[in-house]
Design an enzyme around this catalytic site. Sequence first.
Site, mmCIF file in Angstrom:
data_model
loop_
_atom_site.group_PDB
_atom_site.id
_atom_site.type_symbol
_atom_site.label_atom_id
_atom_site.label_comp_id
_atom_site.label_asym_id
_atom_site.label_seq_id
_atom_site.Cartn_x
_atom_site.Cartn_y
_atom_site.Cartn_z
ATOM 1 N N HIS A 166 0.816 -1.214 0.000
ATOM 2 C CA HIS A 166 0.000 0.000 0.000
ATOM 3 C C HIS A 166 0.853 1.269 0.000
ATOM 4 O O HIS A 166 0.559 2.230 -0.706
ATOM 5 C CB HIS A 166 -0.915 0.005 1.233
ATOM 6 C CG HIS A 166 -2.069 -0.949 1.112
ATOM 7 N ND1 HIS A 166 -2.729 -1.459 2.197
ATOM 8 C CD2 HIS A 166 -2.676 -1.489 0.027
ATOM 9 C CE1 HIS A 166 -3.688 -2.267 1.792
ATOM 10 N NE2 HIS A 166 -3.683 -2.301 0.480
ATOM 11 N N MET A 167 1.917 1.273 0.813
ATOM 12 C CA MET A 167 2.752 2.464 0.886
ATOM 13 C C MET A 167 3.435 2.741 -0.446
ATOM 14 O O MET A 167 3.638 3.901 -0.826
ATOM 15 C CB MET A 167 3.796 2.301 1.993
ATOM 16 C CG MET A 167 4.589 3.558 2.283
ATOM 17 S SD MET A 167 3.546 4.908 2.872
ATOM 18 C CE MET A 167 4.316 6.295 2.074
#
Length: 878
Positions: A518-519
């Site tokens: 996600h990051m």
Amino acid sequence: MFRILDIFKKGKPASRLSPEKGFLTHKYDHFKAVLIGNNKALDIITDLEHIFYENHPFTLHHLQTQAENLIQSTCRIVEDLNALAQVKYLDLFEAVEKVGLEIRQGLESKKMVIPTRLVLPLDRIGQEHTPEVGGKAANLGEILNRVKLPVPRGFAVTAYACQVFLEFNHFPERIEKALKDLNVNDTETLMRVSQEIRSFIISGQIPPDLEQELLQAVQEFKEKTAEPLRLAVRSSATSEDSEASFAGQHSTVLNVTEETLFEAYKEVVASTFNPRAVYYRRSKGYLDQDVVMSVACIQMVRALVSGVLYTLDPNDLRHEVILISALWGLGVSLVDGSQTADFYQINKATRHIEKEEVVRKDTRVYSDPVQGIKQEPVAQAFKDKPSLTRSQIQLLVHYAFRLEDYYKIPLDIEWTIDQDKRLYVLQARPLRFTEQDLSKPTVDLNQTEEKFPVLLKGGTSASNGVASGPAYVIKSDHNLLNIPEGSILVAPQTSPRYVPIIGRVKAIITDVGSVTGHMASVAREFQIPTLVGTDNATTLIPHGSEITVDATRGIVYQGRLEFLLGKEKTHNPMRGSPTYKALQATLPKIAPLHLIDPKQENFNPSSCETIHDIIRFAHETAMQEMFQIGDTIEDGSKVSVRFRSRVPLNIYMVDLGGGLAIDSNQREVRPEQVLSFPFKALYQGMTHEGVEWLGQNKISWSGFGSILMESILHDPQADGSMGGPSYAVVSEKYLNFSSRLGYHFVTLDTYCGQNINNNYITFYFKGGAADLSRRSRRAVLIGSILKKLGFAVTQKGDMVKGELKKHNSYLIQEKLDMLGRLMGAVRLLDMVLDDDRKIDWCRDQFFQGNYTFDRNSESPANKNGAPQGEESAPPDRA
């Protein structure tokens, strides 16, 4: 700004001015107001253009405030014009009302959630339900019902249900109050406000109607499966998986039972106000009301292996590959960046595996029916074993092609394989890319590694790019509040929790993490160079040391390598957001100028399509009314007179008292008949022997530039004057000068007397014929010259303002002389300033007396005094 009337009042003008001059000062009061309003309106237009074209963050509140100020300023301009012109232009109010209404409607912020059912089963959902259930749930329904690929059973709690829940508990007012004036860059306050909002949402009560529909959905779910009810309660907000991914910004609650469903639902709704979620949406240009939380309740899968698949390499769009990350058990630790995963790269043309990286997997996350989500050691035989078989990889590739063919865009897909080896799609959303730079390196990278110390080499680029700054090494999230601006974050793992500080860092380096986490998605959206999976960056990189990270090539250098950094590219993470689109749709009603030539038939109020048209018409008409070219006042004397000189400007002058030495019936004035000290000083600079008004700047001109230069320079009038009329309102010690040369204009307002406290100069410059970047360079150049002359300067886009106050009359006249030279020197520079490096050179040449910017010039000394403004007195003194 325009203080001449105040100064006149102090000097009892009635005793000094004749009746006709008193009449002119009365007119000038309204004329002055039009000019002030014109400059204010252009400032606002410049601000709106600046934040749009220069990639500056902004809020809808700022747009609405600026737009309202602009509309009100325009109304006042029209009021003063009608007062000046004895209500000749009342129809201009209709243009303001029409354009103003269009602008206000374009920036309307109220967004209504459409009343729908509170709960919808997944097998009745498709993409057309996105406004009701959000992108995540809508895409799962689309995949299940239309693409016909396996998706876990489930249902969606709609965005309308969220609104019902919040309003039932009277939360909207409390939320709005808590978020009012919140600065998301103040991380400590953001954390505190976020916790406050989430706490009262979690304590809220589920409305009876929603409670009943949730229980009914659970009962229907239980009737379709023999397995115990275990749900993944996931966010599916109305703006997720759209132009912005919102990857990892909201919460997911796993292993939810019937007894814990209500609490899990409230937790996910409350996650709308996670610190990272608030920061993300504000930075991306989303209003709080744009993100209404729908919730997807999906059956938990007893996962054998889970992962993420990209249907294209997000860092190199030329690389036609499929990327797969996989690990044992649930995929939680993969997407949150806490665990390294196996990696597979598949050639899309041949479907062959090009690259396979199998890592040691010591632990796995799994769902325990009784104890919930647990982590346990992986059996010894499986720690170093590939998590995917060849047949499973090929099935994943097959699903990837099916989905990409259906959606017609590259995708980011989450998937899982259960204990019975069945493959399920858990999510599919648009894939986020790094901005592509296809240029070849201009330096020998091998030699760079030999010449400069390399601190680290390895890892994987999650987001391409090069950045430099002090390393800020953290061991836990507790240190995030203290991270300084412009630093390089070095952390044990990637984490969505880093989002609130992403605006402060230049790059991110982690020991553990995946390009598919996600990051990584968020880093690509914000264009932050990110290097993950380095194994030991937190050990090898000293805290506080200056480093340069080349995420594209996986190298971290000691020190700052300027030649690698190049020119920093601006990026606007708000592009595509509702706020960005609002400005994009509204700006065409504000900034374009269609009314250019007063001699054209369309130069009238009914042809005004934009605010810029209205203020342009009002400004030009106010000039005509004030100067009344060709008209006389009651005693037969001329209102304005034509200034005849060797400067090719079509200048009309009005004398407020003591500025001209002419007879009342005289129609023209010569330079020697001007008594106004400030005008004479300005004219002295205009006529400096080094200034060539009809020549061209000697910086390289392209063919197009030459043609356009000719069209701007040469007015088709018989006298050969350039541009349109220029106007000067004068008295012995006062000057207001307005000039439009081609596509830019200049206004100058000054008082030059014996009382130092009254003396000032304000200088305003805006516009041009070239593109915004070249016009902005000229504004930067003008600003740098003004600063060197001692002015306080404001520059934004192609607008520059300078102000000088409280100097003796000698110095004021010297500065006016320099401004006269400046106006002649820079008139066409916007067409040739194609490189930032030319700005400093042009500034230096100006102060060496090379006003044509001739590269062959020997920069002769200024014969009338030093350009820098030493205290040499001008010929005439006030």
